[in-house]
Design an enzyme around this catalytic site. Structure first.
Site, PDB file in Angstrom:
ATOM      1  N   CYS A 221       0.813  -1.224   0.000  1.00  0.00           N
ATOM      2  CA  CYS A 221       0.000   0.000   0.000  1.00  0.00           C
ATOM      3  C   CYS A 221       0.847   1.276   0.000  1.00  0.00           C
ATOM      4  CB  CYS A 221      -0.986  -0.005   1.160  1.00  0.00           C
ATOM      5  SG  CYS A 221      -0.299  -0.246   2.799  1.00  0.00           S
TER       6      CYS A 221
ATOM      7  N   ASP B 264      -7.287   5.591  -2.279  1.00  0.00           N
ATOM      8  CA  ASP B 264      -6.986   4.415  -1.471  1.00  0.00           C
ATOM      9  C   ASP B 264      -6.479   3.291  -2.376  1.00  0.00           C
ATOM     10  OD1 ASP B 264      -6.947   2.235   0.240  1.00  0.00           O
ATOM     11  OD2 ASP B 264      -8.863   2.747   1.194  1.00  0.00           O
TER      12      ASP B 264
ATOM     13  N   HIS C   9      -6.089   0.193  -1.682  1.00  0.00           N
ATOM     14  CA  HIS C   9      -6.496  -1.131  -1.204  1.00  0.00           C
ATOM     15  C   HIS C   9      -7.616  -1.733  -2.034  1.00  0.00           C
ATOM     16  CE1 HIS C   9      -4.376   0.645   2.247  1.00  0.00           C
ATOM     17  NE2 HIS C   9      -3.995  -0.600   2.487  1.00  0.00           N
TER      18      HIS C   9
END
Length: 360
Positions: free
Chosen positions: A76, A250, A252
């Site tokens: 990440c 993000d 993810h």
């Protein structure tokens, strides 16, 4: 607009209105651009969608001899580093006003995107970042990074990008030394564009509330490249703010690895652009982060230093960092406004990557 792209933009809104940008009188800041959420919602979303969005990928060729073919659960912060670097390259080669158009792929855009393809030959691929982290930062392939670590790796990879000639500077010890910056960027009477990382640790386990307003101000500067950081166990790339929330991309989401070239499919191209950003309360931000800026020329740098000095240093009891013209020989660092004032924020050399643990 063709049916594919129309579906891309409206799929979730058919279900309910997305909550990416609130209806508010507070200004919305996206990387130095100010918007009115009540009048410019489409423009805000177009700006956000035009940012490069790098996420977890699966099915790429193994990284080195590790056998690893996905960065799910550990990449990440590496992806966040790719995003801030990709945004710097968009500013450099295409300008702040450029907007993504899947129907007309700008050759420079394709060249930028190809540098982040998931294979070892791409200059800024997950492969290159992970392998450089292993060789120079002691991070095994598959191990998570912190903000300072990914900045150091990007600095080491940037000299191999001859097309961009980007200078990467990491201001450690919460100290920005203007003379060092200018000497680094001015070589042989030629100025090189600058990507500036300011790694900070603004608290122990939680962010100190005293820094919240200063963090938000960073997004209002024309030179803003956002912040890489996140919540505990969840690294994100923050590109703006509204009220007391940060607007973020993000990483993810696990997507299939794809090839990047001028003939890549629209679906593959779209996978690098986020339809709707997410929001996170600023007080949930992990205290370990890196504030990032891009300066195209020396005038840009001068303006940035003035903005930082006037907005984040002067009259601040606990400034985010210290600015000085040259690094003093003595241990006591001096600010521009008060030569006797010492730093009040602890250094970042002891950065821990534990805040960004592996996710399932």
């Amino acid at each position: 607009m063709d049916m594919l792209f129309d579906a891309y933009l409206t799929h979730e809104s058919l279900q309910c209105e997305p909550d990416d940008i609130p209806c508010t009188s507070d200004p919305v800041w996206i990387l130095g651009e100010k918007y009115d959420a009540n009048k410019e919602l489409a423009a805000i979303r177009k700006d956000i969608t035009s940012r490069l969005w790098f996420t977890y990928r699966k099915g790429f060729v193994p990284i080195g001899d590790s056998g690893i073919t996905t960065d799910r659960g550990w990449g990440c912060m590496l992806r966040c580093g790719q995003m801030v670097l990709g945004q710097a390259l968009l500013f450099l080669h295409l300008g702040r006003d450029w907007r993504w158009d899947h129907e007309q792929r700008n050759p420079a855009y394709v060249s930028i995107l190809s540098m982040f393809e998931d294979n070892k030959s791409a200059n800024y691929s997950i492969h290159q970042i992970a392998l450089m982290g292993a060789s120079s930062e002691g991070k095994d392939v598959g191990q998570w990074f912190g903000p300072n670590t990914v900045a150091q790796v990007i600095k080491k990879l940037s000299p191999y990008d001859h097309w961009s000639s980007l200078e990467v500077h990491i201001a450690l010890d919460n100290t920005l030394v203007i003379g060092e910056l200018k000497r680094q960027c001015r070589k042989q009477n030629k100025w090189s564009p600058l990507l500036l990382f300011l790694p900070l640790r603004l608290g122990l386990s939680e962010i100190n509330p005293i820094y919240a307003e200063s963090i938000k101000k960073c997004f209002s500067f024309q030179q803003s490249l956002g912040i890489i950081g996140g919540k505990p166990n969840h690294a994100m790339y923050f590109i703006g703010c509204v009220g007391n929330d940060l607007i973020c991309l993000d990483p993810h989401k696990t997507q299939q690895a794809v090839r990047v070239n001028k003939d890549c499919s629209k679906e593959d191209d779209m996978s690098f652009h986020c339809q709707y950003a997410t929001r996170s309360p600023i007080m949930e931000l992990d205290p370990s982060m890196a504030v990032c800026f891009y300066c195209a020329n020396e005038s840009d740098l001068d303006k940035l230093c003035q903005l930082l000095h006037e907005n984040l240093v002067v009259n601040e009891k606990q400034p985010l960092f210290v600015i000085c013209t040259e690094r003093p020989a003595e241990v006591q660092l001096k600010t521009l406004d008060d030569p006797m004032k010492s730093p009040t924020v602890s250094g970042t050399d002891d950065e821990s990557d534990d805040e960004f643990e592996m996710l399932g």
